[in-house]
Design a protein around this motif. Structure first.
Motif: not given
Lengths: 709, 709
Positions: B187, A395, A430, B157, B183-184, A397-398, B180, A401
């Motif tokens: 998004q 995992f 992500l 983020s 970020s979600l 996270s982001s 995280y 991107q």
């Protein structure tokens, strides 16, 4: 293509690999059903000739039009038919006369509306039987071959092509579902090979398509949506062939609820078979059953990207968030994966690399990863080498991107992957579309959401285990030569057990006695203590009228019980024919289970297994399989029910004789399959499983013969 | 802000609504922890003064820098602290002296590393206690207020802001998880109000934040990620306040598996409490527990868009695909929703509108919708008016990718929605961002995937039902004045039942007899048949040594059994102190259940309920609640276990007296809560529930006093 696989039915190659395509009922309006496929095909880049068939115009959408397919100068392999229902049969006869190999009938107004439409459909079926021309539909959304750029469909989801070639092929019995899937495939950027919707299935059915995909070298993953199978044998042989050829099958079957089943039945106007039976069938043939559309495509995606199937179920979890690490561990455990800790020594080494890290499993790199990218390679290397995990989910996270960061991490990952080509790596982050492409090209699949990544890992592990299992799966046992035929009429439990015993199912030792003297003799022969029961085919629930007396210790008790039972039968069931009493051995203490056979409208003889008592009633904790099958499959059924824990020796009890149980279930399946037409149902309840090494035996049984005989 | 809610702790307003912000350890490098918040705040559009605090520079990132916060000319409400751990305490002392209301300590190196760091953290806690200044962290990711455009965080983020103001507020104990989520949220385009990560929680903890959000008028939906609660009472009062004020809470708690719990414990270095206890607590306070991150934000999204809470659980399903309709029906049924069919007459009218439609529920418009958009309005109108559904989920395949079509459908939908303002409508379609915005503005939420739409509907229904339930929830009963204190040492089962009986829990009638004569007298007083059991605090599992003899019919049998029991005790447990034998009434035939109390490290006295026999052992089919609670909550516990079906009268049995059971569970919870410190555990097994109207009674009980006493 092998003759075994094609089952004497014509190949689907003319449909998927046509040299030339005719469109019957081609329209100049590209938004009409007859206009859209032509419009799509013109724009898609299909490399063969296109022939609009329409007697009313000389040109359609700029192409010369023909009055009938007979007038087309060259050969035609595929006809797409969009004329109104009343004209379809004539069009198909023209096609057959021309030697067209396959047709896709998009038109509706057939079996789904009944009456004349249903008759037309029957006539089409007759035509296909007569000529061997393969017909898809009617009332379907058509077909697609991405590599050949063939869009034989009118679904708006195909507009503008927008499909990437890949190794997933899809078959959907529902057109609307198929269209939606197509949009999803585009949105997710999945690689597609072939796509077909089977509609009313007048000829080409779901099983034909699975069979075709099973043999198609361009297909690795078969995605299916099935509502109602029509031919059990062809479906099973297609599934078996796919498994044998290493294809992965992910399937959705709806209608598990009453409302859902009702909707499906009214939708397809056909018997769907019990949902639990499909579930058993899927387990039997290693089909992964998806419960959501997200899952359907998550698993298909994972199967299409994975480098090699995982060898085992050890999962390593690497994370930049301790919380997400724990979440992934929870889900992995739920899925039956083994979240084994890293070896102690490796944990020490991880601590040296990053003192604040969680080194166990999940391995927590913390946000420190961003400051020191080499943590990724070091941790991965240790997890694969020392942890020996079959699958690792990381995992991030982001991070996905950020292109630069992601690229550098991938470089490290590639180095590790080279050293461990047999491991599966899944990254959850992500991700931007570019990052996604980069990772997938390296055989690393990406998921936005970490629990979906873990579930995909679990699907890969379980599907790989199924392939392994299939390699050594025991064949159904032979039916004993002396096996008796099932009865043609109702018989009492003793006779039922005699039949089952002849088929290799162990039953309790018992004798029927018509008099008290005979009962005493029988008891002496069997040995005390004994049980006495009313023997009558007309009394189904003996214990409810006091028709069972247990624990009789001597002759006096047997004689007294004999009288009591006859008296009770007379009082409570005066109409019943009484064959006497059954004198039976008192079974040792064991675990009560239930074995059953039911006849499914689609799949025929189906075997059911569950624990006795409230488990079946309260928890619906049962397993089904389509008969016949071997002992290994029976063992899988046993392993599937939650109540199995009772067989393993709970509360200091000895473990039960699961071998004897599995052997009996397999024997029952063979008998049920052999006499499928004659048996409505069999109910063996209880089937007592004794302690390990002592076997098992049926205490009571009911065989209901088919009503039709 | 009410004094009740704030619990004598200072408000978090200085943190979330500062008039001016100082950044301690501000750096000129905008990628450093001390540089990033300043960089973010400069660019975000925050409207108050910003004061970099750094004695080494005159200017930081173009702003005048101060040596300490004391030198700042105006007032400062919030300090963001990013100096190294050893300098944090001094910085905070400066802040307190200046009258700064709140500080966010981003620096790490405190309790999570132990040693000196842990000591520093204790000193910070002491400072906050002394001064009332509220401190977030240390070792946290900071705070965000979207409306005020405050980015008091260093999470990447948050870069570029990119957050839409909305009515969701988030609190995460984990910084990485919080980042995280951010970020979600970006998004998915969710509207956010406040965001906080609590880190080591030296002062401001998870409960404080829930409490703040509960009182915040800008927050409708509270999203929480919790690893280890620290203060049971404040957490419970915050959850209760949120429910009272109509906020919806969606929470994630990880660590349900062994590997997950291990990871969480090592991560937070704190006792987490049992996962099942959290589960019970969440149910008790109407908190929706999400099991995946998708679900966490699906439900938060649904709560933030919904117009009014659904009044009931009738769900209508409208679809353009029969298959997806059936899939949605399956999932809705799984979720416990009522997929009730349309009334017969309405079905006829639907058939008139579209002859081939599936009119029952799901209502299938088929692909015909594209040809006749008015089908949508007509069908919707009929479903809401005649079907009376509380929620309708409409599956529109990929229509949401076509702006024109979607807009026209929305116009129709709006008309219907105006007529039925109390209904919830959810649309599932693959939607473009513009279409999404249009629909959401009209209070219609969109989901790509139909099963996720149905699960969101289910969450809304169940959360609304929880709010309703809370309105009339019965208070915990009063503890009887005569209730005995728990024992300070091990006591035998008779004494244990005497204690429980005094607390209002019905127990079996029984007397202790030291001699055979006394046993015979006791039996006569109680009435035959009776049970005899060894009475000894030293023998926990009596039946294993044959210490229980049931079904004694007369005095002779009682006298004989007395001798037998004493002999068995002498043989099998020669060391045990024997108090004599228990002579007990033979309880009538009922359903065996288990009632228990355990002491959770975080939540104190916790009550457990499950069915007897293998249910608890094989299926872990138990419910937990934090004590004390009332009869309604006990009833909810009973309803939660699958084995409850045994209480409803399976196989022609009479239904059991659930009222008596619920009353006993509630009484037990009150007793357990009152004597929390004195009780390690209570085990009432079996607690037999008799047929309706006949009550229930404890046959055996064990009270283990606290070891510490």
């Amino acid at each position: 293509m092998t003759s075994l696989a094609s089952n004497q039915r014509g190949s689907l190659n003319p449909l998927f690999e046509p040299r030339a395509i005719a469109v019957y009922g081609a329209s100049s309006d590209p938004t009409k059903i007859g206009g859209r496929p032509l419009d799509f095909l013109k724009g898609s880049g299909y490399d063969g000739p296109l022939y609009p068939i329409n007697p009313k115009a000389a040109q359609i959408q700029g192409l010369p039009s023909f009055a009938t397919v007979a007038a087309v100068p060259g050969p035609v392999d595929l006809a797409i038919v969009a004329v109104p229902a009343p004209a379809v049969l004539a069009a198909l006869e023209d096609c057959a006369a021309k030697g067209v190999g396959g047709a896709v009938v998009l038109s509706s107004g057939f079996a789904e509306v009944g009456g004349q439409g249903a008759q037309w459909q029957q006539q089409i079926s007759a035509l296909t039987n007569r000529t061997g021309m393969r017909v898809v539909g009617p009332n379907c959304m058509g077909i697609i071959n991405v590599r050949r750029r063939i869009l034989g469909t009118f679904t708006p989801s195909a507009a503008g092509f927008g499909l990437a070639p890949g190794r997933i092929s899809l078959v959907s019995q529902s057109g609307a579902f198929g269209g939606y899937c197509l949009s999803l495939i585009r949105q997710r950027g999945l690689g597609l090979n072939l796509w077909i919707t089977t509609g009313n299935q007048c000829d080409v059915d779901f099983a034909d398509c699975v069979n075709h995909y099973a043999q198609d070298d361009g297909t690795d993953v078969i995605v299916g949506y099935v509502e109602a199978a029509t031919d059990k044998d062809r479906l099973i042989s297609a599934l078996a062939l796919a498994r044998e050829r290493g294809k992965r099958i992910v399937m959705m079957k709806v209608g598990s609820s009453e409302a859902g089943a009702h909707a499906t039945a009214s939708h397809t106007a056909s018997l769907a078979g019990s949902d639990q039976v499909y579930d058993g069938l899927f387990k039997q043939y290693g089909v992964y059953r998806a419960r959501t559309i997200d899952e359907l495509f998550d698993v298909a995606y994972a199967c299409s990207v994975v480098r090699q199937s995982p060898k085992g179920k050890r999962i390593g979890l690497l994370t930049v968030s301790g919380g997400v690490g724990a979440l992934m561990a929870d889900v992995a455990t739920d899925c039956g994966l083994d979240v084994a800790p890293m070896p102690e020594d490796a944990q020490r080494r991880l601590k040296e690399i990053l003192p604040f890290a969680g080194p166990r499993n999940p391995v927590d790199m913390t946000a420190q990863l961003v400051n020191d990218l080499t943590l990724f390679e070091k941790n991965f290397q240790l997890m694969l080498e020392e942890g020996g995990y079959d699958v690792v989910v990381a995992f991030l996270s982001s991070v996905g991107q950020v292109l630069d960061l992601s690229t550098r991490l991938l470089e490290q990952l590639k180095k590790v992957l080279q050293r461990f080509p047999d491991r599966t790596v899944i990254v959850s982050t992500l991700a931007s579309p570019e990052v996604r492409k980069l990772y997938e090209a390296a055989g690393v699949m990406l998921f936005d959401e970490p629990t979906r990544a873990v579930r995909a890992a679990s699907a890969l592990v379980h599907m790989a285990a199924e392939v392994e299992r299939a390699r050594t799966l025991s064949a159904p046992p032979l039916l004993p030569a002396a096996a008796l035929a099932p009865p043609g009429h109702a018989i009492n439990e003793v006779d039922a057990k005699r039949v089952l015993a002849s088929a290799g199912i162990p039953v309790v030792r018992e004798l029927v006695a018509a008099t008290a003297d005979a009962a005493a003799r029988c008891a002496a022969e069997i040995g005390y203590p004994v049980v006495l029961k009313i023997a009558s085919a007309d009394i189904a629930h003996k214990s409810e009228i006091g028709g069972v007396i247990v624990g009789l210790q001597d002759e006096a008790q047997v004689r007294s019980a004999f009288g009591t039972l006859l008296q009770r039968a007379k009082t409570h069931a005066p109409q019943a024919r009484i064959d006497g009493v059954v004198v039976a051995q008192m079974a040792g203490k064991g675990v009560e289970t239930i074995l059953g056979v039911v006849r499914d409208p689609v799949f025929g003889a189906v075997v059911m297994f569950g624990l006795g008592g409230v488990f079946v009633e309260a928890f619906k904790d049962v397993a089904f399989r389509v008969a016949p099958f071997g002992v290994d499959e029976a063992r899988a059924m046993i392993g599937e029910v939650k109540g199995r824990i009772l067989l393993t020796g709970l509360r200091g009890q000895p473990p039960a004789d699961e071998d004897a149980l599995a052997t009996a279930i397999a024997a029952l399946s063979v008998y049920a399959a052999r006499h499928e037409a004659a048996i409505e149902s069999i109910d063996i309840n209880p089937f007592v499983v004794l302690p390990l090494g002592q076997g098992a035996l049926a205490l009571d049984a009911l065989i209901v013969p088919s009503a039709g005989r």
